[in-house]
Write a protein that holds these residues in place. Structure first.
Motif, PDB file in Angstrom:
ATOM      1  N   ALA A 104       7.032  -1.882  11.254  1.00  0.00           N
ATOM      2  CA  ALA A 104       7.975  -0.908  11.806  1.00  0.00           C
ATOM      3  C   ALA A 104       8.091  -1.057  13.319  1.00  0.00           C
ATOM      4  N   GLU A 105       7.039  -1.570  13.952  1.00  0.00           N
ATOM      5  CA  GLU A 105       7.038  -1.818  15.401  1.00  0.00           C
ATOM      6  C   GLU A 105       7.450  -3.253  15.734  1.00  0.00           C
ATOM      7  N   ARG A 106       7.992  -3.979  14.740  1.00  0.00           N
ATOM      8  CA  ARG A 106       8.426  -5.373  14.877  1.00  0.00           C
ATOM      9  C   ARG A 106       7.262  -6.307  15.186  1.00  0.00           C
ATOM     10  N   LYS A 107       6.088  -6.039  14.584  1.00  0.00           N
ATOM     11  CA  LYS A 107       4.927  -6.905  14.730  1.00  0.00           C
ATOM     12  C   LYS A 107       4.631  -7.542  13.370  1.00  0.00           C
ATOM     13  N   TYR A 108       4.453  -8.865  13.366  1.00  0.00           N
ATOM     14  CA  TYR A 108       4.201  -9.611  12.136  1.00  0.00           C
ATOM     15  C   TYR A 108       2.886 -10.370  12.287  1.00  0.00           C
ATOM     16  N   THR A 109       2.095 -10.413  11.200  1.00  0.00           N
ATOM     17  CA  THR A 109       0.768 -11.018  11.239  1.00  0.00           C
ATOM     18  C   THR A 109       0.762 -12.298  10.405  1.00  0.00           C
ATOM     19  N   PHE A 110       0.183 -13.366  10.970  1.00  0.00           N
ATOM     20  CA  PHE A 110       0.097 -14.661  10.300  1.00  0.00           C
ATOM     21  C   PHE A 110      -1.313 -15.227  10.432  1.00  0.00           C
ATOM     22  N   LEU A 111      -1.727 -16.015   9.432  1.00  0.00           N
ATOM     23  CA  LEU A 111      -2.896 -16.872   9.592  1.00  0.00           C
ATOM     24  C   LEU A 111      -2.381 -18.166  10.202  1.00  0.00           C
ATOM     25  N   VAL A 112      -3.033 -18.637  11.264  1.00  0.00           N
ATOM     26  CA  VAL A 112      -2.556 -19.812  11.982  1.00  0.00           C
ATOM     27  C   VAL A 112      -3.644 -20.872  12.052  1.00  0.00           C
ATOM     28  N   HIS A 113      -3.265 -22.059  12.470  1.00  0.00           N
ATOM     29  CA  HIS A 113      -4.199 -23.168  12.640  1.00  0.00           C
ATOM     30  C   HIS A 113      -5.249 -22.779  13.682  1.00  0.00           C
ATOM     31  N   PRO A 114      -6.536 -23.061  13.425  1.00  0.00           N
ATOM     32  CA  PRO A 114      -7.591 -22.625  14.352  1.00  0.00           C
ATOM     33  C   PRO A 114      -7.483 -23.187  15.770  1.00  0.00           C
ATOM     34  N   GLU A 115      -6.793 -24.304  15.948  1.00  0.00           N
ATOM     35  CA  GLU A 115      -6.692 -24.909  17.274  1.00  0.00           C
ATOM     36  C   GLU A 115      -5.351 -24.627  17.951  1.00  0.00           C
TER      37      GLU A 115
ATOM     38  N   ALA B 194      -2.851 -14.324  14.100  1.00  0.00           N
ATOM     39  CA  ALA B 194      -1.919 -14.094  15.208  1.00  0.00           C
ATOM     40  C   ALA B 194      -1.009 -12.935  14.850  1.00  0.00           C
ATOM     41  N   ILE B 195      -0.853 -12.003  15.803  1.00  0.00           N
ATOM     42  CA  ILE B 195       0.089 -10.907  15.655  1.00  0.00           C
ATOM     43  C   ILE B 195       1.239 -11.181  16.620  1.00  0.00           C
ATOM     44  N   VAL B 196       2.434 -11.329  16.063  1.00  0.00           N
ATOM     45  CA  VAL B 196       3.608 -11.724  16.829  1.00  0.00           C
ATOM     46  C   VAL B 196       4.507 -10.510  17.007  1.00  0.00           C
ATOM     47  N   GLN B 197       4.807 -10.157  18.256  1.00  0.00           N
ATOM     48  CA  GLN B 197       5.713  -9.044  18.588  1.00  0.00           C
ATOM     49  C   GLN B 197       7.083  -9.625  18.892  1.00  0.00           C
ATOM     50  N   LEU B 198       8.115  -9.171  18.174  1.00  0.00           N
ATOM     51  CA  LEU B 198       9.474  -9.635  18.405  1.00  0.00           C
ATOM     52  C   LEU B 198      10.196  -8.708  19.378  1.00  0.00           C
ATOM     53  N   THR B 199      11.213  -9.241  20.044  1.00  0.00           N
ATOM     54  CA  THR B 199      12.000  -8.423  20.956  1.00  0.00           C
ATOM     55  C   THR B 199      12.924  -7.505  20.160  1.00  0.00           C
ATOM     56  N   GLU B 200      13.513  -6.521  20.837  1.00  0.00           N
ATOM     57  CA  GLU B 200      14.375  -5.535  20.178  1.00  0.00           C
ATOM     58  C   GLU B 200      15.649  -6.163  19.626  1.00  0.00           C
ATOM     59  N   ASP B 201      16.227  -7.146  20.333  1.00  0.00           N
ATOM     60  CA  ASP B 201      17.487  -7.753  19.877  1.00  0.00           C
ATOM     61  C   ASP B 201      17.264  -8.930  18.928  1.00  0.00           C
ATOM     62  N   SER B 202      16.042  -9.184  18.537  1.00  0.00           N
ATOM     63  CA  SER B 202      15.708 -10.296  17.657  1.00  0.00           C
ATOM     64  C   SER B 202      15.984  -9.951  16.200  1.00  0.00           C
ATOM     65  N   LYS B 203      16.220 -10.978  15.396  1.00  0.00           N
ATOM     66  CA  LYS B 203      16.413 -10.802  13.963  1.00  0.00           C
ATOM     67  C   LYS B 203      15.076 -10.539  13.285  1.00  0.00           C
ATOM     68  N   GLU B 204      15.099  -9.852  12.124  1.00  0.00           N
ATOM     69  CA  GLU B 204      13.873  -9.628  11.338  1.00  0.00           C
ATOM     70  C   GLU B 204      13.434 -10.941  10.697  1.00  0.00           C
ATOM     71  N   ILE B 205      12.164 -11.047  10.372  1.00  0.00           N
ATOM     72  CA  ILE B 205      11.655 -12.209   9.646  1.00  0.00           C
ATOM     73  C   ILE B 205      11.864 -11.933   8.159  1.00  0.00           C
ATOM     74  N   GLU B 206      12.548 -12.821   7.468  1.00  0.00           N
ATOM     75  CA  GLU B 206      13.026 -12.566   6.114  1.00  0.00           C
ATOM     76  C   GLU B 206      11.927 -12.597   5.045  1.00  0.00           C
ATOM     77  N   ILE B 207      10.822 -13.296   5.265  1.00  0.00           N
ATOM     78  CA  ILE B 207       9.812 -13.371   4.215  1.00  0.00           C
ATOM     79  C   ILE B 207       9.128 -12.039   3.993  1.00  0.00           C
ATOM     80  N   PHE B 208       9.203 -11.145   4.973  1.00  0.00           N
ATOM     81  CA  PHE B 208       8.601  -9.819   4.841  1.00  0.00           C
ATOM     82  C   PHE B 208       9.626  -8.793   4.339  1.00  0.00           C
ATOM     83  N   ALA B 209      10.875  -9.170   4.154  1.00  0.00           N
ATOM     84  CA  ALA B 209      11.944  -8.198   3.885  1.00  0.00           C
ATOM     85  C   ALA B 209      11.787  -7.502   2.534  1.00  0.00           C
ATOM     86  N   GLY B 210      11.367  -8.192   1.497  1.00  0.00           N
ATOM     87  CA  GLY B 210      11.312  -7.600   0.170  1.00  0.00           C
ATOM     88  C   GLY B 210      10.028  -6.870  -0.147  1.00  0.00           C
TER      89      GLY B 210
END
Length: 99
Positions: A24-35, A82-98
């Motif tokens: 809801a705050e436009r923050k998305y969480t991912f598992l990322v490569h350790p390096e 990694a927690i990624v914060q998107l800007t206000e004018d950015s598009k939503e990430i679609e994999i989390f939409a459903g």
């Protein structure tokens, strides 16, 4: 060590109750490569998901846990989140939409 390409940086999205509430705050969480570093994560998100603009990236390393099988003690793999914060004018990430 070979160079890490942008499609190798993000391993998978992390779906937890806390990460779903942060969407809801436009923050998305991912598992990322350790390096991977913050610039690599920002570049990977912007290239993989068209129309997104990253404002901020927060990362955290998680050590592996000790596990036992009989007398043998081992350790699970370490991970990086990694927690990624998107800007206000950015598009939503679609994999989390459903979800």
């Amino acid at each position: 060590m070979a160079a890490i390409m942008y499609y190798d940086v993000i391993l998978k999205p992390l779906i937890t109750e806390k990460s779903m509430n942060q969407m809801a705050e436009r923050k998305y969480t991912f598992l990322v490569h350790p390096e991977a570093n913050k610039q690599m994560i920002k570049e990977a998100v912007e290239k993989m998901f068209e129309g997104t603009t990253v404002e901020k990236v927060s990362t955290m390393n998680q050590a592996g846990k000790k596990r036992r099988r009989g007398r043998i003690v081992g350790q699970t793999a370490k991970t990086k989140k990694a927690i990624v914060q998107l800007t206000e004018d950015s598009k939503e990430i679609e994999i989390f939409a459903g979800l």
